[in-house]
Design an enzyme around this catalytic site. Structure first.
Site, PDB file in Angstrom:
ATOM      1  CD  GLU A 132      40.832  50.057  38.348  1.00 57.82           C
ATOM      2  OE1 GLU A 132      42.080  49.908  38.444  1.00 57.82           O
ATOM      3  OE2 GLU A 132      40.033  49.220  38.785  1.00 57.82           O
ATOM      4  CG  ASN A 189      39.500  43.989  38.436  1.00 58.04           C
ATOM      5  OD1 ASN A 189      40.416  44.791  38.333  1.00 58.04           O
ATOM      6  ND2 ASN A 189      38.249  44.350  38.649  1.00 58.04           N
ATOM      7  CG  ASP A 217      38.661  46.893  41.364  1.00 62.79           C
ATOM      8  OD1 ASP A 217      39.385  46.686  40.371  1.00 62.79           O
ATOM      9  OD2 ASP A 217      37.713  47.702  41.331  1.00 62.79           O
TER      10      ASP A 217
END
Length: 298
Positions: free
Chosen positions: A23, A153, A205
């Site tokens: 991430e 997000n 995302d």
């Protein structure tokens, strides 16, 4: 940007990382390197495209988002606190601790605005509507900017700085707000991109914005990065050979390489075999350059 252009793009595997939950990619123009995190392995990585080298620091907690700081330091979101990672020593100093409710809530995605303030959202997947978005200013003050979220997000700003974007993944929506750069306030929320009616079981995302104002978002369980115009029109998708891309970020000398982190967590053995490169880092030669990374306190 023609849809055919995106369909012709390919994602190159640039690092066989095998992360559990890759991430937070963050490009550093000074070092010409990409910082990224493996959240569940508690690692902050730095990848150097010129050599292909990658090294990491163990930060001892779930590190989900990063920001560049002055000196050889990074601002890191860690579980329920913000800290600064000294890259020369590997030590982490806590800057601010948050009292999250309900239990199980933790930080998720974050990014600096053009004025150098750090925006960071929380996630509470077991308790819908209990997550929030916060702003951490260089003077150390903390401001709650949005509530009623579940998994805060992907976030970013339009090229002219007048619009702020925020994703709530389980809602499958990306919101747009009016943004006041001088005060750091947001207002007038609208739905910029709505995937809630899509037949696919996908969730938006992390996201990145290019210089034309297009929104690039990783589609969790969608196996691709999707691109939308500033007005929300779908411009197409770039397919990845893995089911769970997590976050795109522009980098490279001209900010025209779109780096994409991915995840292997939660996949069945069959899904892992089908998406053998899950958890790796990918790069896409983007048709439009991206916006530069903003530093904390800039």
């Amino acid at each position: 940007m023609p849809t055919a252009t995106l369909a012709e793009l390919s994602a190159q595997n640039v690092l066989h990382a095998r992360a559990r939950l890759g991430e937070g990619p963050l490009w550093d123009d000074t070092k010409q390197a990409l910082y990224w995190v493996d959240i569940l392995n508690h690692r902050v990585h730095i990848f150097e495209p010129s050599s292909g080298d990658d090294c990491h620091w163990d930060v001892g907690d779930v590190g989900s988002a990063l920001a560049l700081m002055a000196g050889d330091r990074l601002l890191v979101a860690l579980g329920n606190r913000l800290g600064q990672l000294d890259l020369s020593s590997g030590t982490v100093e806590t800057l601010h601790t948050f009292d999250f409710e309900p239990p199980g809530t933790r930080f998720n995605d974050g990014k600096c605005d053009p004025q150098g303030r750090f925006w960071i959202g929380s996630m509470s997947p077991e308790h819908p509507g209990q997550a929030a978005l916060y702003r951490y200013d260089p003077d150390g003050s903390v401001h709650t900017m949005e509530t009623g979220l579940t998994i805060s997000n992907g976030l970013g700003w339009s090229p002219d700085g007048s619009t702020f974007y925020l994703t709530d993944s389980p809602q499958r929506q990306i919101y747009a707000y009016r943004f006041d750069g001088a005060t750091g306030e947001i207002s007038d929320r609208t739905v910029a991109i709505d995937l809630s009616d899509a037949d696919e079981a996908i969730e938006p995302d992390g996201l990145a914005i290019d210089t034309d104002g297009n929104i690039w978002t990783a589609l969790w369980d969608g196996g691709c990065v999707a691109c939308f115009s500033p007005t929300g029109e779908s411009l197409g998708r770039v397919t990845l050979p893995v089911p769970r891309p997590t976050c795109p970020s522009f980098g490279g000398p001209n900010h025209q390489t779109l780096y994409v982190t991915t995840a292997s967590v939660g996949l069945s053995q069959q899904e892992i075999q089908q998406g053998f490169y899950s958890g790796d880092l990918f790069a896409i030669a983007a048709p439009v350059p991206g916006l530069p990374t903003h530093r904390f306190g800039a």
